[in-house]
Design an enzyme around this catalytic site. Structure first.
Site, short mmCIF file in Angstrom:
data_model
loop_
_atom_site.label_atom_id
_atom_site.label_comp_id
_atom_site.label_asym_id
_atom_site.label_seq_id
_atom_site.Cartn_x
_atom_site.Cartn_y
_atom_site.Cartn_z
CB SER A 73 -16.08 -72.04 15.08
OG SER A 73 -16.84 -72.33 13.94
CB SER A 99 -15.39 -70.50 11.37
OG SER A 99 -15.91 -70.03 12.60
CE LYS A 151 -14.62 -66.90 13.96
NZ LYS A 151 -15.54 -67.98 14.36
#
EC number: 6.3.5.7
Lengths: 473, 460
Positions: free
Chosen positions: B154, B129, B54
């Site tokens: 997320s 996310s 990420k």
């Protein structure tokens, strides 16, 4: 203006701790290095970096808490105090808010033979921000400003007092005695790059409170507060009202100037610092820290007075240098305390101060001092030459036997003095004449001559006796 | 090709081939923030295993923007601890995946650079996310370990929307050093992968105490990838989750089917009342805490040391300068959270919001602790819906978006581990089964997820 003006002063004092590493990272806690060399992602606030607590700081806070007779809180945690300022890379300061490490303490100081209790509200731990270097002026008119992050993360202890001071002298005395305690605890040393800074809250006759910021060191506080109090007195005398405001002390001018007027309390939006875990201070940790608290200056003072019976002034001078006080005690076991104390705090200290070197760093050994004391006790050296010897020991440290030998500092042997006396009498018939005709003062001149010709080695009393013997006999 | 085979050295990933496929898939779906050619790393159990991270996780000399314009060109000088551990294990790092700006979002539609498209249907979102992190696993044929991060859900969310496995470990299990923080007391780095084994293996490598993150826990890391079939567990279903309004029909059907499968594995299933898991409490408490912390984390992006630079001469003072930088640099959702998060910790409001939310959080933790006295695990649907269409998602009101997190914020507030495994499809889109475990009991949820995965595989 009457002298009965009621003055209320409280102090918030930040002490920079002399730890090996910073509060929240492993960087060397060293401010004097080249700018921005003792830095890492954490103290520069790099995105992604995280803090980790230097446990040593907790121990030092606990020591101070013990010394200032505070209650220690069992739960230790930190908070984020958010405000935007160019000296903070994160724009929040890691500090303690709800619960300081210690609170409700007391510090007894003495001023002009009076003991005064100063209430300690709280002691908390926080990080110092970076240092701003305003190039070409001060904050208001400099060309530009440089930021040095060496200081970012230096551990601070903030000590907040109750408004218990009634004069600038008391505030100064408090800071000086606090500084001595910090040195005894070995958490701060005044002769290093680390410093003590204070903000003072001042009000007179129950009027509005003015905060004076930016007071560095321990002596300036008296100057800053004296100025501020007379400013407030003049203001009220003219029929004005003292405004609640924050003022800044300018050391060069010796005056305070307004920074910001009566605004509402700043809002720092405190939250718990989620990157640092809460920890409990158990009895074991507390007692481990208090075991490291040595005998403090005030206790030492009382004990010296009782045990050695020497003058207050000598004690004061001895305990202001902890190592000297320790050595004094060792020497006083074998030697007359008064003699030891007066020589240590007299010529020795004077020379150390003159050469701007601390007792510990001077390299002067206890044995050397003892050697000088022995010579004095055995009457082998004149006071004047003993002073010379001590100066030499500080200025060019080496064995005192060697110095005595090289500089021929010992008192002359009797027959040597006899010879000089003989010579002086022969060379100064006028003075002898004067003496014989009843002018007793002439003897002093002759003694002086003997001293001079013997290069200080003759003892003045012996010389006088010998001259008298010779003239009377 | 399976991950297990690569780990065991029985098959190999062709780097060039993989890179080519990655670029092609990314071209179409836009899940990568930056693709890098992998370096030679250490020799270890992840030899040759493709890994992506990420965007919020720092990789030395690789752009790390956390999905935000304000640090568009930020290139860290250090590796996050998880990156260090992955490199030491021999993993091949292929780059960074797109995400909502600083993790602020549910669909990855708040990404400053690109909105990734769902591999199952390009008109739909990938979730958030860690959206890019979920999409890449579904989009690539080769197995991959995708490192994501969850603050309020997320990892579970994109796992569910993309039909992959997403593991969120216990808070404190994995070091956050090198993670650009969203809300530090909630952030957890975890793993997305094609199957339970991949998630377990990934966690095994990145987990464990770290001197650089004080919140990591000194606990031995079990061999998570040594998965075992587990049966006859006592399973609880939080009533507040099962009865949540707005759970789509297809999601509900798949969940009921999952329960049957679990019963087939000898599970004893009961309903458990956990009142604080309702949206009124958990979503509110979560957003207050997360925004309070986020607003302090974002303070550093002021154009002084970090954040875009402007000419200081053009401004009257520092306040005007950093306000201009932040106005331009932050996206809309980031600004919303800075404002709300500053408000909730201001004197006068702090007790009513920030402190109260912290108290609610403690009570939620207690409710989970009580539940785990009774049950081995808790289960629920991962998300109430399938991935919405991108334009639908973009037109939702913030409060509607926040409500999407109702099923995930509770366990995230409690810091318990959770795993989402695919449990079927609805309207052609994947749905997920959420398995929630007790603190530091990742083994149980992994073993159950693995058993479920096997059982489901057999029946298909």
């Amino acid at each position: 203006m009457s002298d009965e003006t009621e003055v209320m002063i409280g102090l918030e004092t930040h002490v920079q701790l002399d730890t090996d590493t910073k509060l929240l990272c492993g960087c060397e806690n060293e401010q004097d290095s080249d700018p921005n060399t003792n830095v890492c992602p954490t103290c520069l606030g790099h995105p992604g970096a995280k803090p980790r607590l230097n446990e040593k700081v907790i121990e030092e806070a606990l020591k101070l808490a013990e010394a200032l007779d505070c209650d220690v809180n069992e739960d230790v945690f930190f908070s984020r105090k958010t405000y935007f300022y160019p000296d903070m890379s994160k724009n929040f300061q890691t500090t303690q808010f709800e619960l300081p490490v210690a609170e409700n303490g007391n510090f007894e100081i003495s001023l002009e033979d009076q003991d005064i209790d100063i209430g300690i509200k709280r002691i908390h731990i926080e990080e110092d921000p970076a240092k701003l270097d305003h190039v070409g002026g001060d904050i208001s008119n400099s060309d530009y400003t440089l930021v040095d992050y060496n200081r970012a993360g230096t551990p601070l202890l903030e000590i907040v007092t109750k408004p218990d001071f009634t004069s600038p002298q008391e505030a100064r005395e408090y800071l000086q005695q606090l500084e001595r305690v910090l040195e005894y605890l070995e958490i701060y040393f005044s002769d290093t790059e680390f410093s003590i800074k204070s903000d003072a809250n001042v009000s007179i006759d129950g009027g509005n409170r003015v905060e004076v910021k930016n007071i560095t060191g321990t002596k300036e506080v008296e100057k800053a507060l004296s100025f501020e109090i007379s400013r407030q007195k003049q203001m009220t005398a003219r029929g004005g009202e003292v405004e609640q405001e924050t003022r800044s002390f300018n050391s060069d001018m010796g005056s305070t100037t307004s920074m910001r007027k009566k605004e509402t309390e700043e809002d720092y939006g405190y939250i718990f610092e989620p990157d640092l875990t809460r920890q409990e201070l158990d009895e074991e940790r507390k007692s481990a820290a208090s075991e490291k608290v040595p005998e403090l200056p005030r206790q030492k003072f009382s004990r010296f007075k009782e045990e050695y019976g020497i003058a207050d002034k000598l004690i004061e001078s001895l305990i202001s240098v902890p190592a000297m006080a320790d050595d004094f005690e060792n020497l006083a076991e074998e030697h007359e305390p008064e003699l030891v104390a007066s020589w240590m705090t007299g010529e020795l200290k004077k020379t150390l101060n003159y050469n701007e070197v601390s007792y510990e760093e001077s390299g002067v050994k206890t044995e050397w001092i003892e050697y000088v004391l022995e010579l004095l006790e055995e009457d082998k050296i004149s006071d004047r030459n003993a002073e010379q010897l001590l100066r030499d020991l500080v200025e060019e440290p080496r064995g005192p036997e060697e110095i005595v030998e090289q500089e021929d500092l010992l008192k002359a042997e009797d027959d040597e003095v006899d010879q000089v006396v003989e010579q002086v009498i022969e060379d100064n018939p006028d003075a002898v004449e004067d003496y014989n005709s009843g002018e007793e003062g002439a003897i002093n001149f002759l003694v002086g001559q003997v001293m001079r010709q013997s290069g200080g080695k003759a003892d003045p009393n012996t010389a006088r006796e010998k001259i008298l013997d010779r003239l009377e006999g | 090709m399976s991950l297990e085979k690569i780990v065991e050295g029985e098959s190999e990933v062709d780097e060039k081939d993989f890179l080519q496929q990655l670029k092609a898939a990314d071209e179409k779906l836009g899940f990568m923030r930056e693709i890098v050619e992998p370096e030679e790393n250490g020799n270890g159990e992840l030899n040759g295993v493709p890994v992506v991270l990420k965007d919020a996780i720092c990789v030395e000399n690789v752009t790390t923007s956390a999905g935000s314009n304000i640090i568009e060109d930020y290139s860290p000088v250090f590796d996050a601890t998880v990156v260090e551990r992955l490199k030491d294990a021999g993993a091949k790092i292929y780059g960074k995946t797109n995400q909502d700006e600083f993790g602020f979002g549910t669909f990855s539609t708040n990404c400053a650079f690109q909105t990734p498209k769902n591999p199952h249907d390009e008109t739909r979102v990938v979730g958030g996310s860690s959206g890019g992190a979920g999409a890449i696993v579904a989009a690539m044929d080769s197995p991959i370990i995708s490192i994501g991060e969850s603050t309020g859900g997320s990892i579970t969310n994109p796992a569910s929307y993309n039909g992959v496995v997403g593991l969120t470990p216990t808070y404190g299990r994995v070091s956050r050093y090198g993670l650009i923080s969203y809300a530090n007391s909630l952030d957890k780095i975890g793993v997305l992968s094609k199957n339970v084994y991949g998630a377990a293996k990934g966690l095994e490598v990145i987990a464990g105490e770290d001197g650089k993150d004080q919140t990591t826990v000194d606990k031995k890391v079990p061999e998570f990838s040594d998965l075992e079939k587990t049966e006859n567990l006592k399973i609880g279903i939080p009533k507040q989750y099962e009865n949540l309004e707005g759970i789509e029909e297809g999601v509900r059907e798949n969940f009921e089917e999952s329960l049957e499968t679990l019963e087939g594995l000898g599970a004893e299933i009961e309903r458990v009342d956990m009142p604080l898991l309702s949206a009124d409490y958990s979503v509110a408490a979560y957003y207050v805490l997360a925004m309070s912390e986020a607003s302090t984390n974002l303070a550093k992006f002021s154009g002084m040391r970090y954040g875009m630079e402007k000419d200081p001469e053009e401004f009257d003072g520092y306040n005007e300068y950093f306000s201009a930088v932040r106005t331009e640099g932050f996206g809309e959702e980031a600004k919303r959270r800075v404002l709300l998060g500053t408000y909730t910790r201001m004197a006068g409001y702090r007790d009513e919001y920030y402190i109260k939310a912290a108290e609610v959080r403690q009570k939620i933790i207690n409710q989970f602790k009580d539940a785990f006295e009774e049950y081995d695990v808790l289960v629920a649907p991962s998300m109430p819906n399938i991935a919405p269409k991108i334009d639908e998602a973009e037109s939702m009101k913030p409060s509607e978006v926040y409500a999407m997190d109702t099923l995930t914020v509770g366990p995230n507030l409690a810091g318990v581990p959770m795993i989402s495994v695919p449990n079927g499809k609805s309207e052609g889109m994947p749905t997920g089964l959420h398995i929630i475990g007790d603190h530091f009991d990742e083994e149980t949820i992994l073993d159950l997820a693995y058993t479920y995965e096997e059982k489901r595989g057999e029946s298909q």
